[in-house]
Write an enzyme that holds these catalytic residues in place. Structure first.
Site, PDB file in Angstrom:
ATOM      1  N   SER A 154       0.862  -1.284  -0.168  1.00 26.78           N
ATOM      2  CA  SER A 154      -0.004   0.097   0.128  1.00 26.78           C
ATOM      3  C   SER A 154       0.892   1.296  -0.101  1.00 26.78           C
ATOM      4  CB  SER A 154      -1.088  -0.149   0.834  1.00 26.78           C
ATOM      5  OG  SER A 154      -1.760   0.960   1.129  1.00 26.78           O
ATOM      6  N   LYS A 175      -1.175  -4.143  -3.277  1.00 27.93           N
ATOM      7  CA  LYS A 175      -2.144  -3.829  -2.789  1.00 27.93           C
ATOM      8  C   LYS A 175      -2.510  -2.299  -3.533  1.00 27.93           C
ATOM      9  CE  LYS A 175      -5.355  -2.564   1.330  1.00 27.93           C
ATOM     10  NZ  LYS A 175      -5.565  -1.275   0.776  1.00 27.93           N
TER      11      LYS A 175
END
Length: 516
Positions: free
Chosen positions: A406, A431
């Site tokens: 992320s 992600k």
């Protein structure tokens, strides 16, 4: 120009909360239609008899008033005693979309369930307006409200009612869109602020096996003192198995009041049927000060025999103070004559996206694109710095691995695609979705996937990850032989093979710079 400001998030560009007061950096977004910046308010209008009709009114649209949903809901309550119907209006405060939605529903006789009914309406409305998939996983989202309200009505506990909301969200097919209870949200807020009560573990779900793995321990924490290490698998917490729990749910079980204890069952290495090497440790919960950043100066000899200084910065998590802490560390090392840098993002799965963007500004100049988001209509929205000024232009290597997710991937992608850094390590987690977090009226919080993101060079990240420029092993090599390099604070770094590779890459960058 729109401004995105997030203070407390888990993969977030948008965040609305009464606790959100701190100013944020400004980024330029090439769009005037940013659906993820909507904010809903829920207020009670009145209560009526069970014959009342749900009003779905949309301002600034040509939609006709739709009364079918509540009529359908009420038909499903045949056989129940007569009830009152609560009517609420949800107001959307958006610079782009002016909209209100009035929703009426039969009131549960259990007051705590009635509170969650209101939360259900809030949740449904926010998903309806901001979820990244406008087809809602190819289902009728209005009917889903009807079905969930019917299932919630006879319940008698708030926990059971929250489970119904979670079940409704699960139909979207997105594990990152979820609701957490007020108690869980308070723990989340404390953790993101940099302080928590717990045992000092960073954990995450291993994507291929689904096992809960230890990513790292906070130095000096109860977990660290007990000998728990990166790569250990968590089997049970307080005697309960963890099947079906994600990393956040397991983390909630580990947190708790100072002075209490939690028992963790662990296993190191590969599991086998006859394996008896499991161990249980009972850990005291303490106040944990999350210090996500550590730094040191690594001394090493270049190929021509000179002694060089490399600044090493390990960022274990993206807290709200990450950018400020890194800025202080860089300025201090610049004063010590550091000539190059290694930024270690390995095993950093924490997803404060804006913190990642703020850290990128420390290393980049100008109006560079940091990340591209893709909204629910498929529009690509580049997020650029505004008049950025890097603290240093010294050569930079970024270390990544499968535990980098992320915000780590956004930061690594921004530095790599803008030509600022070489990536060393292993392919990242992958992600590539962005969640907003909204605090609801009852103190719970709703996480919604509102956009996808791709790197500045338009590389997809979600379920793909970022491949490094140079791979390395994770082996620990023999300690350095040069007595000048045997400092206690850096010996373990010098024995890290990936750092050895990073140092080689920095030498190549420096030689290219000299040649030019």
């Amino acid at each position: 120009m729109d401004t995105v400001c997030s203070k407390l998030d888990l993969t977030i560009l948008s965040f609305q909360s009464k606790f959100n007061h701190k100013p944020c950096h400004t980024y330029r977004i090439h769009s005037t239609k940013l659906g993820i910046c909507q904010k809903w308010k829920l207020k009670s209008i009145n209560s009526t008899s069970s014959k009342s009709v749900m009003m779905m009114k949309k301002k600034s649209t040509e939609d006709k008033t739709d009364t079918s949903l509540l009529e359908s809901v009420l038909k499903n309550f045949v056989g129940f005693a007569a009830t009152t119907t609560a009517v609420f209006t949800l107001c959307c405060n958006s610079p782009v979309l002016s909209e209100s939605l009035t929703v009426a529903f039969p009131v549960s006789r259990a007051s705590e369930v009635n509170t969650v009914q209101r939360t259900l309406v809030e949740t449904w409305g926010l998903i309806r307006e901001t979820f990244v998939d406008p087809t809602f996983n190819h289902q009728d989202w209005d009917s889903m409200l009807q079905q969930t309200m019917v299932e919630m009505f006879p319940l008698r506990s708030a926990d059971a009612a929250y489970n119904k909301i979670s079940g409704m969200l699960a139909t979207l097919g997105d594990p990152f869109t979820r609701i957490i209870s007020p108690k869980e949200y308070q723990s989340f807020r404390i953790g993101s602020d940099g302080n928590l009560q717990g045992v000092g573990l960073f954990i995450n779900t291993e994507p291929s096996s689904g096992h809960l793995m230890v990513m790292s321990c906070i130095e000096g924490s109860p977990a660290d003192r007990a000998g728990i290490r990166e790569g250990d698998q968590i089997i049970e917490i307080d005697g309960e198995g963890l099947d079906g729990l994600d990393g956040e749910a397991a983390a909630q079980k580990l947190r708790g009041h100072v002075g209490t204890t939690v028992t963790v069952k662990l296993h190191s290495g590969e599991l086998s049927k006859n394996d008896s090497s499991f161990r249980e440790v009972t850990l005291p919960r303490e106040f944990i000060k999350i210090s996500p950043l550590s730094s040191s100066v690594i001394l090493h000899k270049t190929t021509d025999g000179h002694l060089a200084k490399t600044g090493y910065v390990k960022l274990a998590a993206f807290s709200q103070t990450a950018a400020a802490d890194m800025e202080n560390a860089i300025q201090e090392m610049e004063g010590q004559g550091v000539q190059s840098y290694i930024l270690d993002l390995r095993n950093n799965p924490v997803s404060l996206v804006t913190a990642g963007l703020d850290v990128a500004q420390i290393w980049l100049d100008g109006d560079e694109t940091l990340v591209n988001t893709i909204d629910r209509e498929g529009n690509m929205l580049p997020i650029n710095m505004v008049d950025g000024h890097a603290l240093t232009r010294d050569p930079l290597v970024v270390l990544v691995n499968e535990g980098s997710a992320s915000a780590s991937e956004i930061l690594a992608g921004a530095l790599h695609d803008n030509g600022r850094a070489t990536l060393v390590g292993h392919k990242t987690f992958g992600k590539g979705k962005i969640q907003s977090v909204t605090e609801l009226h009852d103190g719970s919080a709703l996480f919604i996937t509102v956009a996808k993101y791709i790197s500045p060079a338009l590389h997809d990240i979600d379920q793909v990850g970022i491949n490094p420029d140079v791979q390395c092993t994770t082996d620990m090599l023999a300690s350095p032989k040069d007595p000048l390099l045997k400092k206690k604070s850096t010996s373990s770094l010098e024995a890290d093979s990936c750092i050895m590779v990073a140092e080689h890459e920095l030498e190549l960058q420096e030689s290219k710079g000299s040649a030019s």
